[in-house]
Design an enzyme around this catalytic site. Structure first.
Site, PDB file in Angstrom:
ATOM      1  N   TYR A 334       0.850  -1.196   0.000  1.00  0.00           N
ATOM      2  CA  TYR A 334       0.000   0.000   0.000  1.00  0.00           C
ATOM      3  C   TYR A 334       0.886   1.246   0.000  1.00  0.00           C
ATOM      4  O   TYR A 334       1.706   1.441   0.891  1.00  0.00           O
ATOM      5  CB  TYR A 334      -0.871  -0.037   1.255  1.00  0.00           C
ATOM      6  CG  TYR A 334      -2.087   0.872   1.249  1.00  0.00           C
ATOM      7  CD1 TYR A 334      -2.202   1.956   0.382  1.00  0.00           C
ATOM      8  CD2 TYR A 334      -3.135   0.651   2.130  1.00  0.00           C
ATOM      9  CE1 TYR A 334      -3.311   2.765   0.387  1.00  0.00           C
ATOM     10  CE2 TYR A 334      -4.265   1.457   2.158  1.00  0.00           C
ATOM     11  CZ  TYR A 334      -4.346   2.513   1.286  1.00  0.00           C
ATOM     12  OH  TYR A 334      -5.456   3.326   1.303  1.00  0.00           O
ATOM     13  N   CYS A 335       0.738   2.090  -1.017  1.00  0.00           N
ATOM     14  CA  CYS A 335       1.426   3.385  -1.104  1.00  0.00           C
ATOM     15  C   CYS A 335       2.947   3.183  -0.985  1.00  0.00           C
ATOM     16  O   CYS A 335       3.540   2.504  -1.816  1.00  0.00           O
ATOM     17  CB  CYS A 335       0.885   4.332  -0.045  1.00  0.00           C
ATOM     18  SG  CYS A 335       1.417   6.049  -0.255  1.00  0.00           S
TER      19      CYS A 335
END
Length: 608
Positions: A334-335
């Site tokens: 994530y990210c």
């Protein structure tokens, strides 16, 4: 006719005891803050003003270019005068009972002007339209100046917007109808309580204003957030590895490793049962492992980006193999966790090790050539200044990064709380997402310096050999495993067109999906909510540009989670017996969500 009573003549007065109590708290807090401020100033001494963000220089350059074209400036001023004249006519007609189309209207999504009085009362309508007209002309004038370099123009655009947002009439007591009504109704007690809230937030921020977004006392990790049952089965000084308890009769053979970002805690994917991506994956039959990053302090000052790869992701893969016997996993990042996962994949590819069979990237940038508004904060001057602070204490304070992200959505994440907490005098509403948002972590100085320079400033990750991990050159083109990219349409942190650019650099099959909403809501979007939808392009190969991809994309109803489940299980149809974390080869250290996640950055800062 009955004689008027005191109650009918005078509005109900506040309880004198409550008034005295509030005044006493305000006086005590104010005295304490003033004393602390004086002590800090005496220790620091007199310091010369600095322009670390380069704002003054950017606006000086803008003014020089603007004044160099007096004709265009005069034309802009005449347009502004004409709009004011039209507004005056419109307002006079309203006073006389006639209604016409407004000269300026807010966007439908603009929550600042949702109160009915902004439209129904001609005075508040005049104030609103006057502000909107001025805001539009100021923004169009300074943001349309010719001859500025790209970075200077972005700074001017961004900080002009901050100035415009700050001066909104909704942010002031006398020009906000909702606040005005509350002030009259409560004899100004809302403003006194608001001042008390302001001083409280100043205290919590150690003399710096830290706007409170939610009631943090309403949440407890493991009780009403981060509640999916599991065990911590492994840890290093960088992270804890959590394995979740199975809920199905069979499990997919390959375990699923989730690599979250290290700016905030992992439990954004496990806020509560009905929107927990972790719980949903467990219920689909995945053996889920999640990395819970440490909240670093000066002891981790020398930790590098390479440390996050080797002591984070690689260490987690080793532990999962020992726990389950499986040499290959599916992985999600994530990210920033996705950027780390991509780096790890390229590292493994260079070493010809297939330990991750399929990878998923949530709002992940690997090509930083178009970083969006975050680029406003990243240039040589700003990074050098930030490095000086970081290397003095060994880390970047999480609240500093959080403040940057909040500025990117100032009306929602700053000014709405200023109005609620300080003008309305209310306590913030308990909201689990905002509790997570305020639960930031620090970042080791050496790692963050490398990340800003190598990724954002030099864009070295997309350059073959531009980054080395443990002496191994990284090349994203060598990543041949199937990859799933999910980005979101309104993402202001990782703009979807930037994430799309990165997806083009991978050497294997890539499925790109565009979800609705933003960086968080578009990802934490469970099927039961049936919100936002997502876009898919049926073409087998990615288009050369994001715009061309979107032209051929088709909107789908529901959550991208179900599309991802179909994709990942197509690459891993084989199932096996479920795996109880308590019966694996690794020793159970403690219950999920673990102790690392429970250390809040603000709490440890205060203790330090």
């Amino acid at each position: 006719m009955a004689a008027p009573t005191p109650e009918s003549v005078f509005p109900e007065l506040p309880d004198p005891k409550e008034v005295a109590k509030t005044y006493a708290e305000v006086a005590q807090r104010a005295s304490h803050l003033i004393s602390e401020h004086v002590q800090r100033q005496l220790k620091r001494g007199v310091s010369t003003p600095s322009d670390e963000l380069g704002i003054a220089q950017a606006f000086m350059d803008m003014m020089a270019k603007l004044l160099a074209n007096p004709y265009k400036l005069a034309q802009s001023q005449m347009n502004l005068v004409w709009d004011y004249f039209s507004l005056w006519q419109h307002s006079m007609l309203r006073v006389m009972g006639m209604h016409g189309a407004p000269i300026a209207s807010p966007e439908k999504s603009d929550k600042r002007f949702k109160d009915e009085q902004w439209e129904e009362h001609f005075l508040f309508d005049f104030i609103k339209q006057s502000y909107l007209i001025t805001a539009r002309h100021v923004h169009d004038t300074v943001c349309g100046v010719e001859g500025l370099d790209e970075l200077t123009q972005k700074k001017v655009n961004f900080f002009t917007r901050q100035y415009i947002d700050a001066l909104s009439p909704s942010n002031f007591a006398l020009t906000n109808p909702e606040v005005f009504r509350e002030t009259v109704k409560n004899n100004g007690q809302n403003l006194i309580k608001g001042l008390n809230n302001l001083l409280r937030d100043m205290e919590d921020g150690g003399g710096q204003l830290r706007v409170k977004m939610t009631d943090t006392s309403a949440f407890e990790l493991g009780r009403n957030v981060g509640t999916t049952p599991g065990k911590v089965v492994f840890q290093t000084d960088m992270m804890q590895l959590i394995q979740y308890n199975p809920t199905t009769e069979k499990a997919y053979k390959r375990p699923l490793l989730i690599v979250p970002p290290w700016i905030n805690k992992f439990y954004i994917l496990d806020l509560r049962e009905k929107n927990s991506y972790i719980k949903w994956c467990v219920d689909q039959g995945h053996t889920v492992f999640v990395i819970s990053w440490v909240n670093p302090d000066e002891k981790q000052a020398e930790k590098t980006f390479e440390s996050y790869v080797l002591e984070g992701v690689i260490a987690a893969l080793d532990a999962i193999e020992k726990q389950t016997g499986e040499k290959e996993v599916n992985a999600c990042g994530y990210c920033l966790g996705g950027t780390l996962l991509a780096t790890t994949l390229a590292y493994l590819a260079a070493k010809k090790q297939k330990r991750i069979a399929a990878a998923t990237f949530f709002t992940t940038m690997t090509d930083f050539s178009e970083p969006g508004e975050l680029g406003v904060f990243i240039d040589e001057g700003q990074v050098s200044s930030l490095e000086k602070k970081m290397f003095e204490r060994g880390y970047l304070e999480g609240s500093e990064m959080a403040g940057t992200f909040n500025m990117m959505r100032a009306n929602d994440l700053i000014w709405s709380f200023v109005v609620n907490n300080y003008l309305m005098g209310k306590d913030p509403f308990p909201f689990d997402l905002l509790y997570w948002n305020s639960d930031s972590t620090r970042m080791p100085a050496k790692m963050h310096s490398f990340y800003l320079r190598a990724m954002y400033m030099e864009n070295r990750l997309v350059q073959p050999g531009g980054v080395e991990i443990d002496g191994v050159p990284i090349d994203l083109r060598k990543i041949k495993v199937p990859c799933y990219f999910i980005s979101t349409l309104e993402d202001h942190i990782a703009p979807w067109k930037s994430t799309y650019l990165g997806a083009l650099n991978f050497g294997g099959p890539v499925r790109f999906v565009l979800g609705g909403s933003g960086h968080i809501a578009g990802i934490v979007n469970p099927p039961v909510a049936n919100k936002y939808g997502y876009w898919l392009n049926p073409a087998a190969k990615l288009s050369e540009t994001a715009d061309k991809w979107f032209e051929g994309a088709q909107h789908q109803q529901g959550s991208w989670w179900t599309d991802w489940q179909s994709w990942v299980t197509a690459h891993e149809p084989e199932q096996t017996d479920v795996r109880d974390p308590a019966k694996g080869k690794l020793k159970v250290l403690e219950d999920a969500p673990g102790s690392f996640v429970k250390i809040r950055a603000d709490a440890t800062t205060a203790a330090a």
